[in-house]
Design a protein around this motif. Structure first.
Motif, PDB file in Angstrom:
ATOM      1  N   GLU A 185       0.865  -1.172   0.000  1.00 21.18           N
ATOM      2  CA  GLU A 185       0.000   0.000   0.000  1.00 21.18           C
ATOM      3  C   GLU A 185       0.904   1.225   0.000  1.00 21.18           C
ATOM      4  OE1 GLU A 185      -2.048  -1.191   3.682  1.00 21.18           O
ATOM      5  OE2 GLU A 185      -1.127   0.523   4.670  1.00 21.18           O
ATOM      6  N   SER A 186       0.485   2.295  -0.668  1.00 22.53           N
ATOM      7  CA  SER A 186       1.273   3.523  -0.717  1.00 22.53           C
ATOM      8  C   SER A 186       0.335   4.696  -0.995  1.00 22.53           C
ATOM      9  CB  SER A 186       2.335   3.444  -1.821  1.00 22.53           C
ATOM     10  OG  SER A 186       3.114   4.620  -1.837  1.00 22.53           O
ATOM     11  N   PRO A 187       0.340   5.739  -0.125  1.00 23.87           N
ATOM     12  CA  PRO A 187       1.048   5.860   1.126  1.00 23.87           C
ATOM     13  C   PRO A 187       0.609   4.766   2.104  1.00 23.87           C
ATOM     14  CG  PRO A 187       0.146   7.996   0.457  1.00 23.87           C
ATOM     15  CD  PRO A 187      -0.413   6.976  -0.466  1.00 23.87           C
ATOM     16  N   THR A 188       1.525   4.431   3.010  1.00 25.77           N
ATOM     17  CA  THR A 188       1.244   3.337   3.937  1.00 25.77           C
ATOM     18  C   THR A 188       0.437   3.823   5.136  1.00 25.77           C
ATOM     19  OG1 THR A 188       3.312   3.747   5.112  1.00 25.77           O
ATOM     20  CG2 THR A 188       3.403   2.186   3.285  1.00 25.77           C
ATOM     21  N   ASN A 189      -0.234   2.870   5.757  1.00 25.15           N
ATOM     22  CA  ASN A 189      -1.059   3.118   6.936  1.00 25.15           C
ATOM     23  C   ASN A 189      -0.262   2.694   8.171  1.00 25.15           C
ATOM     24  OD1 ASN A 189      -3.041   3.205   8.892  1.00 25.15           O
ATOM     25  ND2 ASN A 189      -4.453   1.806   7.875  1.00 25.15           N
ATOM     26  N   PRO A 190       0.069   3.544   9.121  1.00 29.32           N
ATOM     27  CA  PRO A 190      -0.344   4.936   9.247  1.00 29.32           C
ATOM     28  C   PRO A 190       0.790   5.931   9.015  1.00 29.32           C
ATOM     29  CG  PRO A 190       0.306   4.121  11.396  1.00 29.32           C
ATOM     30  CD  PRO A 190       0.634   3.028  10.379  1.00 29.32           C
ATOM     31  N   THR A 191       1.989   5.450   8.636  1.00 28.32           N
ATOM     32  CA  THR A 191       3.142   6.362   8.646  1.00 28.32           C
ATOM     33  C   THR A 191       3.356   7.080   7.301  1.00 28.32           C
ATOM     34  OG1 THR A 191       4.481   4.399   8.285  1.00 28.32           O
ATOM     35  CG2 THR A 191       4.433   5.272  10.521  1.00 28.32           C
ATOM     36  N   LEU A 192       2.471   6.852   6.338  1.00 33.20           N
ATOM     37  CA  LEU A 192       2.454   7.594   5.081  1.00 33.20           C
ATOM     38  C   LEU A 192       3.779   7.547   4.318  1.00 33.20           C
ATOM     39  CD1 LEU A 192       0.420  10.711   6.347  1.00 33.20           C
ATOM     40  CD2 LEU A 192      -0.453   8.560   5.457  1.00 33.20           C
ATOM     41  N   ASN A 215      -4.773   0.948  -2.744  1.00 27.44           N
ATOM     42  CA  ASN A 215      -4.661   2.385  -3.056  1.00 27.44           C
ATOM     43  C   ASN A 215      -5.539   3.242  -2.145  1.00 27.44           C
ATOM     44  OD1 ASN A 215      -3.257   4.128  -4.873  1.00 27.44           O
ATOM     45  ND2 ASN A 215      -5.131   4.483  -6.054  1.00 27.44           N
ATOM     46  N   VAL A 216      -5.903   2.706  -0.993  1.00 27.74           N
ATOM     47  CA  VAL A 216      -6.855   3.402  -0.120  1.00 27.74           C
ATOM     48  C   VAL A 216      -6.364   4.782   0.302  1.00 27.74           C
ATOM     49  CG1 VAL A 216      -7.815   3.358   2.213  1.00 27.74           C
ATOM     50  CG2 VAL A 216      -8.026   1.378   0.769  1.00 27.74           C
ATOM     51  N   PHE A 217      -5.112   4.863   0.735  1.00 32.49           N
ATOM     52  CA  PHE A 217      -4.636   6.144   1.263  1.00 32.49           C
ATOM     53  C   PHE A 217      -4.438   7.178   0.162  1.00 32.49           C
ATOM     54  CE2 PHE A 217      -3.233   6.033   5.858  1.00 32.49           C
ATOM     55  CZ  PHE A 217      -4.165   5.068   6.191  1.00 32.49           C
ATOM     56  N   ALA A 218      -4.088   6.751  -1.036  1.00 34.14           N
ATOM     57  CA  ALA A 218      -3.882   7.705  -2.126  1.00 34.14           C
ATOM     58  C   ALA A 218      -5.212   8.183  -2.696  1.00 34.14           C
ATOM     59  CB  ALA A 218      -3.052   7.063  -3.227  1.00 34.14           C
ATOM     60  N   THR A 219      -6.193   7.309  -2.693  1.00 36.84           N
ATOM     61  CA  THR A 219      -7.491   7.483  -3.374  1.00 36.84           C
ATOM     62  C   THR A 219      -7.282   7.464  -4.894  1.00 36.84           C
ATOM     63  OG1 THR A 219      -7.730   9.876  -3.788  1.00 36.84           O
ATOM     64  CG2 THR A 219      -8.202   9.106  -1.544  1.00 36.84           C
ATOM     65  N   PRO A 220      -8.331   7.099  -5.642  1.00 40.07           N
ATOM     66  CA  PRO A 220      -8.172   7.099  -7.109  1.00 40.07           C
ATOM     67  C   PRO A 220      -8.004   8.513  -7.666  1.00 40.07           C
ATOM     68  CG  PRO A 220     -10.435   6.544  -6.482  1.00 40.07           C
ATOM     69  CD  PRO A 220      -9.639   6.603  -5.217  1.00 40.07           C
ATOM     70  N   ILE A 221      -8.249   9.529  -6.841  1.00 39.79           N
ATOM     71  CA  ILE A 221      -8.073  10.905  -7.321  1.00 39.79           C
ATOM     72  C   ILE A 221      -6.591  11.231  -7.502  1.00 39.79           C
ATOM     73  CG2 ILE A 221      -8.499  13.362  -6.789  1.00 39.79           C
ATOM     74  CD1 ILE A 221     -11.062  11.752  -7.316  1.00 39.79           C
ATOM     75  N   TRP A 222      -5.760  10.782  -6.598  1.00 38.88           N
ATOM     76  CA  TRP A 222      -4.354  11.214  -6.612  1.00 38.88           C
ATOM     77  C   TRP A 222      -3.373  10.174  -7.150  1.00 38.88           C
ATOM     78  CZ3 TRP A 222      -5.278  15.815  -6.881  1.00 38.88           C
ATOM     79  CH2 TRP A 222      -5.850  16.616  -5.902  1.00 38.88           C
ATOM     80  N   GLN A 223      -3.808   8.939  -7.371  1.00 40.36           N
ATOM     81  CA  GLN A 223      -2.839   7.928  -7.820  1.00 40.36           C
ATOM     82  C   GLN A 223      -3.531   6.831  -8.615  1.00 40.36           C
ATOM     83  OE1 GLN A 223       0.706   6.735  -5.302  1.00 40.36           O
ATOM     84  NE2 GLN A 223      -0.630   5.012  -4.889  1.00 40.36           N
TER      85      GLN A 223
END
Ligand code: PLP
Length: 424
Positions: A185-192, A215-223
């Motif tokens: 995952e990237s950014p990683t949970n929770p240390t980004l 891709n949860v932390f990036a969202t499809p908007i940013w990555q």
């Protein structure tokens, strides 16, 4: 950095989507003179199928199954000779609209909705693996994802190696002849932390393996991991895609071949299905996703500036900042910063708890991506299962707090955070 830079969607036309077509009419988005619509338009119209009533909002097909005019028609449906829905465990018109809209926006050929993000992660991994195979994953994972890789897969004879995802050499060294899947995952949970998706994808492919990206932390908007070389993308739709704390959901996106080879039968036969009601809620969530994520990212950036020099903040991590340890990789693969900020409050767990308990507007919870600004203490919640040594290795200090920006006025959010820091 703008969302309109993302690659144009590939056509999702396929045998499987044809077999899911209903008697209803797919009416949007219409290609006018061959025009293809921009991503924001796809989020509002992609995959819409109107019933004969011509409703404005997507219809909610709250049905477990479907009836047939004749036994012959039923037989033809089951044989795949006639297009149409069969049973909502694996095909439902509202869920299909959600899947098509997600696929159009992500630029994927195919998508499958699931009951939760963890159902999506588990299916994306298990669907590709068998006893004797090996998985390499970044060790900075959401707690449940790490449990699946580290504890669950080995029960079925699938070995796993966890690596520091930001160290490409560790990925390379972990490869075995039987490595089938890379997972991160990237950014990683929770240390980004930011992991170089393109470089890891190349290594996976050189090893004959596939790369799955959460891709949860990036969202499809940013990555867009597929455009960066990943083979499969998964989301917890529970987060930004709903974005209003109403329901659970997940989605798996990949090529039509990947979905057919690894995912379709697993979901169909084992049943971790997305509820049509949740699909309907999530369709509504998608309509406003880009507005919410942009606003949340602006607020997160404002918070990161407000906390940057604060005497009670020991350390801060925000992917949009030039002082982020992987700032160059973030610029290369992301179109925007993040809706989350991680920061370490002085005084360890006691300091963090004093801070959390002093908040009035920002609420303590373990969710993220919501309209409401939220804070989480990873060491005692999402990552409490890890040993203190494992947490230390990942940078999950006892004072670490994960902040998820909501849709409130940024000044109110910053004010609440700064006031609460006075209690530390
Ligand atoms: C990165 C990541 N992946 C997957 C999940 C699981 O999602 P769900 O809670 O919808 O099962 C979460 C949940 O917090 C997450 O943060």
């Amino acid at each position: 950095m703008s969302v309109s830079k993302r690659p144009a969607s590939k056509s999702p036309a396929s045998k499987a989507s044809a077999s899911k077509a209903s008697a209803s009419k797919t009416s949007a988005p219409r290609a006018a003179g061959g025009r293809s619509y921009r991503p924001e338009t796809q989020l509002v119209h992609g995959g819409t199928t109107r019933s004969p009533f011509g409703e404005t909002s997507e219809a909610l097909f709250l049905t477990q199954g479907f009836v047939y005019e004749t036994a012959e028609q039923c037989e033809a449906r089951f044989k795949g000779d006639e297009a149409g829905f069969l049973y909502s465990r694996f095909s439902n018109p509202t869920v299909a609209m959600f899947e098509k809209r997600m696929a159009a926006f992500e630029g994927a050929e195919a998508a499958r909705g699931t009951a939760s993000g963890m159902a999506a992660v588990t299916a994306a991994l298990v669907g590709q693996l068998k006893a004797g195979d090996h998985v390499v994953a970044a060790k900075a994972l959401f707690g449940s994802c790490r449990w699946v890789v580290e504890d669950f897969l080995p029960r079925f004879g699938v070995a796993s190696t966890l690596v520091n995802g930001t160290d490409l050499e560790q990925w390379r060294k972990a490869v075995r002849p039987n490595t089938r899947v890379f997972f991160l995952e990237s950014p990683t949970n929770p240390t980004l932390e930011i992991i170089d998706i393109g470089a890891v994808a190349e290594m996976a492919h050189a090893a004959g393996a596939k790369l799955v990206v959460d891709n949860v932390f990036a969202t499809p908007i940013w990555q867009s991991p597929l455009a960066l070389g990943a083979d499969c993308v998964v989301y917890s739709a529970t987060k930004h895609i709903d974005g209003q704390g109403r329901c659970l959901g997940g989605v798996i996106l990949a090529s039509e071949k990947f979905i057919q080879d690894h995912i379709h039968m697993l979901l169909r036969q084992t049943g971790p299905s997305m509820s049509p009601f949740n699909a309907w809620v999530l369709l509504k969530g998608l309509e406003t996703l880009h507005l919410r994520v942009r606003r949340q990212t602006d607020t997160a950036a404002t918070v990161s500036v407000a906390l940057a020099e604060h005497p009670k903040i020991v350390r801060q991590i925000y992917p949009g900042r030039p002082d982020h340890p992987q700032a160059a990789v973030a610029r290369k693969q992301m179109r925007g910063g993040s809706t989350l900020v991680a920061f370490e409050v002085a005084g360890g767990k006691a300091g963090a708890f004093r801070f959390l308990n002093a908040l009035e507007l920002v609420r303590i919870t373990n969710n993220l991506g919501d309209a409401k600004s939220l804070v989480t203490h990873p060491a005692t919640t999402t990552h409490q299962r890890l040993t203190p040594e494992q947490r230390a290795e990942l940078g999950i200090a006892d004072g670490l707090v994960r902040f998820s920006a909501g849709l409130e006025h940024p000044d109110d959010v910053v004010g609440d955070l700064l006031t609460a820091l006075e209690a530390v």
